[in-house]
Design a protein around this motif. Structure first.
Motif: not given
Length: 130
Positions: A12-20, A1-10
């Motif tokens: 949300q990182e301190e809030r414990g989630y990702v955008q996609a 399995m391959k997971k790719k995180v999409i985070n146009p901004w930074t």
């Protein structure tokens, strides 16, 4: 399995989630029903939201584990609560600790609802892959 995180901004990182989260070449998907602070005997907890959250996350871990999956592979998590304000003020730090403990990188949606079953104040609905 391959997971790719999409985070146009930074931010949300301190809030414990990702955008996609994009998942490719996976073996299976587990759709978990909402997990709340329901005790082993089927009774709904009457405790405060923080205590209920810990029970609900424990229940979610149990379901995921029993199915042969891992919390680190949660790709979608919906949080239903009777008070977003109470969740953010009293539970969010513990939630973020749980995320770090399990290496969870998930897309999250927080939804405030008028009520949950009986005395429940928080519920987690997850999608997990392997």
């Amino acid at each position: 399995m391959k997971k790719k995180v999409i985070n146009p901004w930074t931010w949300q990182e301190e809030r414990g989630y990702v955008q996609a989260v994009e998942v490719k070449n996976f073996e299976a998907i587990l759709y978990c029903a909402g997990q709340a602070a329901v005790l082993p005997d089927g009774a709904s907890s009457e405790k405060d939201m923080k205590t209920q959250m810990l029970q609900a996350l424990g229940n979610l871990e149990e379901v995921i584990s029993q199915a042969g999956y891992a919390c680190k592979n949660i790709v979608r998590l919906n949080v239903f609560t009777t008070s977003s304000k109470e969740f953010v003020e009293n539970c969010f730090d513990l939630y973020k600790q749980w995320v770090r403990k399990h290496s969870v990188t998930t897309a999250v949606t927080l939804v405030e609802v008028n009520g949950l079953y009986e005395t429940l104040s928080i519920e987690f609905e997850a999608t997990v892959v392997k």
